[in-house]
Design a protein around this motif. Sequence first.
Motif, PDB file in Angstrom:
ATOM      1  N   MET A  41       9.932   0.133  16.249  1.00  0.00           N
ATOM      2  CA  MET A  41       9.532  -1.346  16.681  1.00  0.00           C
ATOM      3  C   MET A  41      10.672  -1.957  18.053  1.00  0.00           C
ATOM      4  O   MET A  41      10.942  -1.010  18.597  1.00  0.00           O
ATOM      5  CB  MET A  41      11.027  -1.470  15.643  1.00  0.00           C
ATOM      6  N   ILE A  42       9.288  -2.590  18.218  1.00  0.00           N
ATOM      7  CA  ILE A  42       9.515  -2.802  20.225  1.00  0.00           C
ATOM      8  C   ILE A  42      10.545  -4.687  19.544  1.00  0.00           C
ATOM      9  O   ILE A  42       9.743  -6.226  18.897  1.00  0.00           O
ATOM     10  CB  ILE A  42       8.746  -3.323  20.687  1.00  0.00           C
ATOM     11  N   VAL A  43      11.199  -4.556  19.796  1.00  0.00           N
ATOM     12  CA  VAL A  43      12.342  -6.442  20.485  1.00  0.00           C
ATOM     13  C   VAL A  43      12.061  -6.709  22.110  1.00  0.00           C
ATOM     14  O   VAL A  43      12.168  -6.235  22.792  1.00  0.00           O
ATOM     15  CB  VAL A  43      13.461  -6.283  20.561  1.00  0.00           C
ATOM     16  N   GLY A  44      11.353  -8.080  21.921  1.00  0.00           N
ATOM     17  CA  GLY A  44      11.868  -9.491  23.001  1.00  0.00           C
ATOM     18  C   GLY A  44       9.482  -8.653  23.864  1.00  0.00           C
ATOM     19  O   GLY A  44       9.886  -8.897  24.696  1.00  0.00           O
ATOM     20  N   PHE A  45       8.435  -8.442  22.990  1.00  0.00           N
ATOM     21  CA  PHE A  45       7.705  -8.433  23.277  1.00  0.00           C
ATOM     22  C   PHE A  45       7.293 -10.265  23.885  1.00  0.00           C
ATOM     23  O   PHE A  45       7.938 -10.743  23.473  1.00  0.00           O
ATOM     24  CB  PHE A  45       6.411  -8.506  22.522  1.00  0.00           C
ATOM     25  N   PRO A  46       6.557  -9.888  24.692  1.00  0.00           N
ATOM     26  CA  PRO A  46       6.340 -11.250  25.906  1.00  0.00           C
ATOM     27  C   PRO A  46       6.144 -12.417  24.284  1.00  0.00           C
ATOM     28  O   PRO A  46       4.945 -12.234  23.824  1.00  0.00           O
ATOM     29  CB  PRO A  46       5.307 -11.072  26.577  1.00  0.00           C
ATOM     30  N   GLY A  47       6.873 -13.602  24.283  1.00  0.00           N
ATOM     31  CA  GLY A  47       6.256 -14.630  23.275  1.00  0.00           C
ATOM     32  C   GLY A  47       6.926 -14.492  21.901  1.00  0.00           C
ATOM     33  O   GLY A  47       7.251 -15.298  20.801  1.00  0.00           O
ATOM     34  N   GLU A  48       7.850 -12.971  21.610  1.00  0.00           N
ATOM     35  CA  GLU A  48       8.822 -12.862  20.310  1.00  0.00           C
ATOM     36  C   GLU A  48       9.599 -14.153  20.870  1.00  0.00           C
ATOM     37  O   GLU A  48      10.883 -14.114  21.416  1.00  0.00           O
ATOM     38  CB  GLU A  48       9.334 -11.562  20.489  1.00  0.00           C
ATOM     39  N   ASP A  49       9.429 -15.232  19.860  1.00  0.00           N
ATOM     40  CA  ASP A  49      10.762 -16.167  19.052  1.00  0.00           C
ATOM     41  C   ASP A  49      11.669 -15.870  18.105  1.00  0.00           C
ATOM     42  O   ASP A  49      11.400 -14.913  17.709  1.00  0.00           O
ATOM     43  CB  ASP A  49      10.073 -17.453  19.373  1.00  0.00           C
ATOM     44  N   GLU A  50      12.323 -16.713  18.416  1.00  0.00           N
ATOM     45  CA  GLU A  50      13.795 -16.477  16.907  1.00  0.00           C
ATOM     46  C   GLU A  50      13.120 -15.841  15.439  1.00  0.00           C
ATOM     47  O   GLU A  50      12.862 -15.381  15.229  1.00  0.00           O
ATOM     48  CB  GLU A  50      14.662 -17.323  17.070  1.00  0.00           C
ATOM     49  N   ILE A  54      13.363  -1.822  23.388  1.00  0.00           N
ATOM     50  CA  ILE A  54      13.253  -3.506  24.013  1.00  0.00           C
ATOM     51  C   ILE A  54      11.903  -3.419  24.947  1.00  0.00           C
ATOM     52  O   ILE A  54      11.503  -2.550  25.544  1.00  0.00           O
ATOM     53  CB  ILE A  54      15.008  -3.569  25.501  1.00  0.00           C
ATOM     54  N   TYR A  55      11.090  -3.942  24.824  1.00  0.00           N
ATOM     55  CA  TYR A  55       9.926  -4.081  25.729  1.00  0.00           C
ATOM     56  C   TYR A  55      10.151  -4.245  27.235  1.00  0.00           C
ATOM     57  O   TYR A  55      10.884  -4.529  28.241  1.00  0.00           O
ATOM     58  CB  TYR A  55       9.479  -5.355  25.674  1.00  0.00           C
ATOM     59  N   SER A  56       9.520  -2.908  27.432  1.00  0.00           N
ATOM     60  CA  SER A  56       9.370  -2.562  28.968  1.00  0.00           C
ATOM     61  C   SER A  56       7.701  -3.085  29.638  1.00  0.00           C
ATOM     62  O   SER A  56       6.925  -2.484  29.186  1.00  0.00           O
ATOM     63  CB  SER A  56      10.121  -1.847  28.898  1.00  0.00           C
ATOM     64  N   PRO A  57       7.963  -3.870  30.814  1.00  0.00           N
ATOM     65  CA  PRO A  57       6.408  -4.177  30.805  1.00  0.00           C
ATOM     66  C   PRO A  57       6.281  -2.697  32.449  1.00  0.00           C
ATOM     67  O   PRO A  57       7.165  -2.319  32.630  1.00  0.00           O
ATOM     68  CB  PRO A  57       6.625  -5.254  32.254  1.00  0.00           C
ATOM     69  N   PRO A  78       3.597 -13.672  30.068  1.00  0.00           N
ATOM     70  CA  PRO A  78       4.982 -14.122  30.580  1.00  0.00           C
ATOM     71  C   PRO A  78       5.961 -13.392  29.617  1.00  0.00           C
ATOM     72  O   PRO A  78       5.492 -13.854  28.851  1.00  0.00           O
ATOM     73  CB  PRO A  78       4.374 -15.763  30.594  1.00  0.00           C
ATOM     74  N   ASP A  79       6.800 -13.076  30.430  1.00  0.00           N
ATOM     75  CA  ASP A  79       7.962 -12.653  29.982  1.00  0.00           C
ATOM     76  C   ASP A  79       9.077 -13.088  29.566  1.00  0.00           C
ATOM     77  O   ASP A  79      10.211 -13.259  30.909  1.00  0.00           O
ATOM     78  CB  ASP A  79       8.071 -11.161  30.612  1.00  0.00           C
ATOM     79  N   GLU A  80       8.984 -14.450  28.631  1.00  0.00           N
ATOM     80  CA  GLU A  80      10.483 -15.849  28.486  1.00  0.00           C
ATOM     81  C   GLU A  80      11.265 -15.149  27.543  1.00  0.00           C
ATOM     82  O   GLU A  80      12.341 -15.498  28.481  1.00  0.00           O
ATOM     83  CB  GLU A  80       9.192 -16.541  28.683  1.00  0.00           C
ATOM     84  N   VAL A  81      11.468 -14.006  27.436  1.00  0.00           N
ATOM     85  CA  VAL A  81      12.531 -13.319  26.821  1.00  0.00           C
ATOM     86  C   VAL A  81      13.543 -12.814  27.398  1.00  0.00           C
ATOM     87  O   VAL A  81      13.370 -11.381  28.237  1.00  0.00           O
ATOM     88  CB  VAL A  81      12.114 -12.655  25.219  1.00  0.00           C
ATOM     89  N   THR A  82      14.759 -13.769  27.552  1.00  0.00           N
ATOM     90  CA  THR A  82      15.535 -13.508  28.394  1.00  0.00           C
ATOM     91  C   THR A  82      16.432 -11.582  28.194  1.00  0.00           C
ATOM     92  O   THR A  82      16.719 -11.151  27.469  1.00  0.00           O
ATOM     93  CB  THR A  82      16.931 -14.400  28.676  1.00  0.00           C
ATOM     94  N   ARG A  83      16.635 -11.102  29.326  1.00  0.00           N
ATOM     95  CA  ARG A  83      17.347  -9.488  28.364  1.00  0.00           C
ATOM     96  C   ARG A  83      18.388  -9.644  27.637  1.00  0.00           C
ATOM     97  O   ARG A  83      19.056  -8.469  27.136  1.00  0.00           O
ATOM     98  CB  ARG A  83      17.612  -9.150  30.354  1.00  0.00           C
ATOM     99  N   LYS A  84      19.443 -11.280  27.949  1.00  0.00           N
ATOM    100  CA  LYS A  84      20.572 -10.606  27.055  1.00  0.00           C
ATOM    101  C   LYS A  84      19.760 -11.254  25.761  1.00  0.00           C
ATOM    102  O   LYS A  84      20.791 -10.344  25.118  1.00  0.00           O
ATOM    103  CB  LYS A  84      21.595 -12.008  27.455  1.00  0.00           C
ATOM    104  N   GLU A  85      18.810 -11.903  25.366  1.00  0.00           N
ATOM    105  CA  GLU A  85      17.986 -12.271  24.157  1.00  0.00           C
ATOM    106  C   GLU A  85      17.681 -10.435  23.540  1.00  0.00           C
ATOM    107  O   GLU A  85      17.762 -10.537  22.472  1.00  0.00           O
ATOM    108  CB  GLU A  85      17.240 -13.401  24.136  1.00  0.00           C
TER     109      GLU A  85
END
Length: 441
Positions: free
Chosen positions: A306-315, A337-340, A350-357
């Motif tokens: 499973m990948i978390v934090g892919f671009p556009g992944e909202d809550e 964690i998604y890694s470009p 656009p990778d808008e999910v912050t590192r912390k999220e």
Amino acid sequence: MIKAKKLYLETFGCQMNVSDSEKIVTLMKGMGYGQTQEPGEADLVLLNTCSIRATAEQRMYGHLGKFKSMKKKRPELIIGVGGCVAQQEGEELLKKAPFVDLVFGTHNLHLLQKMVAGAEAGKKSVATDFLDDEKRFDLFPHAETEGGVTRFVTVMQGCDNFCAYCIVPHVRGREISRSADKVVEEVAALAAAGVTEVTLLGQNVNSYGFKEDAAPDFAELLFRVAEVDGIERLRFTTSHPKDISARLIDCFAQIPKLAPHIHLPAQSGSDEVLKRMNRGYTRADYLAKVRALEEACPGIQITGDMIVGFPGEDEAAFRETMALIEEVRYADLFSFIYSPRPGTKAAGFPDEVTRKEKQGRLELLQAAQKRITLERNQSLVGSVQRVLVEGASSSGDSLFGRTGGNRGTVLHGDLALAGRIVEVRITEGLQTLLKGEVVHA
Ligand code: SAH
Ligand code: SF4
Ligand code: F3S
């Protein structure tokens, strides 16, 4: 007396690299290099690298730094970099790390002896051309056939799926299937050398033979491999949910040697994210395949990625991933964690999910999975599992083996059981292990 030459080889990444490294050892042995576990003793250092995530790549450069100082003290030391970072970087790698002598890509193992001979004579070289036809399998040497209980057999290489986040198609090239006869031949040789279990290996084994008109499909290949005498258990990895056919699912019901485990990465539980990932299935398609597998093979253990934090992944999208793992109840899950990655489609999103999220989501997912894994392991207590004994346990006072569902199991018994499938009653279900007692050997 001529001093024996020594190779220090480090392998990163997936089973493909492990398998290539076995071939590298065989090739270098042919040039008089014995293997050492001590980098300080080495005449030749080879790193077989992975670039699946930026962290993997950084780790490789960190590692390489260690050998730079060694080379300063011993300029005759030869340093080579192969595998996926080498493929991705090519000449660039020599610029970033000028103390490196040779860079060989994922399709260039057949040139390695020549390149090392060149380096022995003080010549640097880079080889990263792709070789996109079946000849590649013949050009690559086989690893020496030695025994062991369980071995991997490559059935296909490369990937054509171009999932938006993934660098594999860029560094491993196009998908090519190996001829079924050659696969069966290798499995038979392993069986003759005493191997009990084989795992058929490819980036996406489910599409085996798709591109080769006359070739059998993967289900047919499984039937053929299962006929090899001496092989008692059969596994395969990795599967792509979009390509797993009804025929293949049926193999779990039809082929007794096929172990009741499948690694079936979902990557996300959100349809929107799956679409942007270019995965080619929806959450409902995925769950339908899971249910069909459970019907064909009751008790099958399903693992995933499973990948978390892919671009556009909202809550909300992340919550769907959380809900999916509760629905599937994976035996185990690898989550990242998604890694470009350079050159991939998603690298431009656009990778808008912050590192912390991303970090927070990963922790939530892993905590939930940890609970599910423990519950599943505990639910096996009292059951009788067929465990293939691989050898002594790491503590040395017991045996280690795996259930058909691929759960690591510790049991007491004689080391002579190594290579045998024994019936084991599970007495304890821990976080990463089962414990049990032999009821029938
Ligand atoms: N061929 C295999 C996957 C190989 S990569 C398959 O399709 O299942 C192993 C895992 O690494 C993937 O399943 C994915 O979860 C993860 N991965 C790949 N690229 C990634 C990236 N850019 N960032 C984070 N994780 C990634
Ligand atoms: Fe990467 Fe997708 Fe191919 Fe797997 S199927 S290797 S995730 S591109
Ligand atoms: Fe890594 Fe290459 Fe495997 S990128 S995961 S070693 S195919």
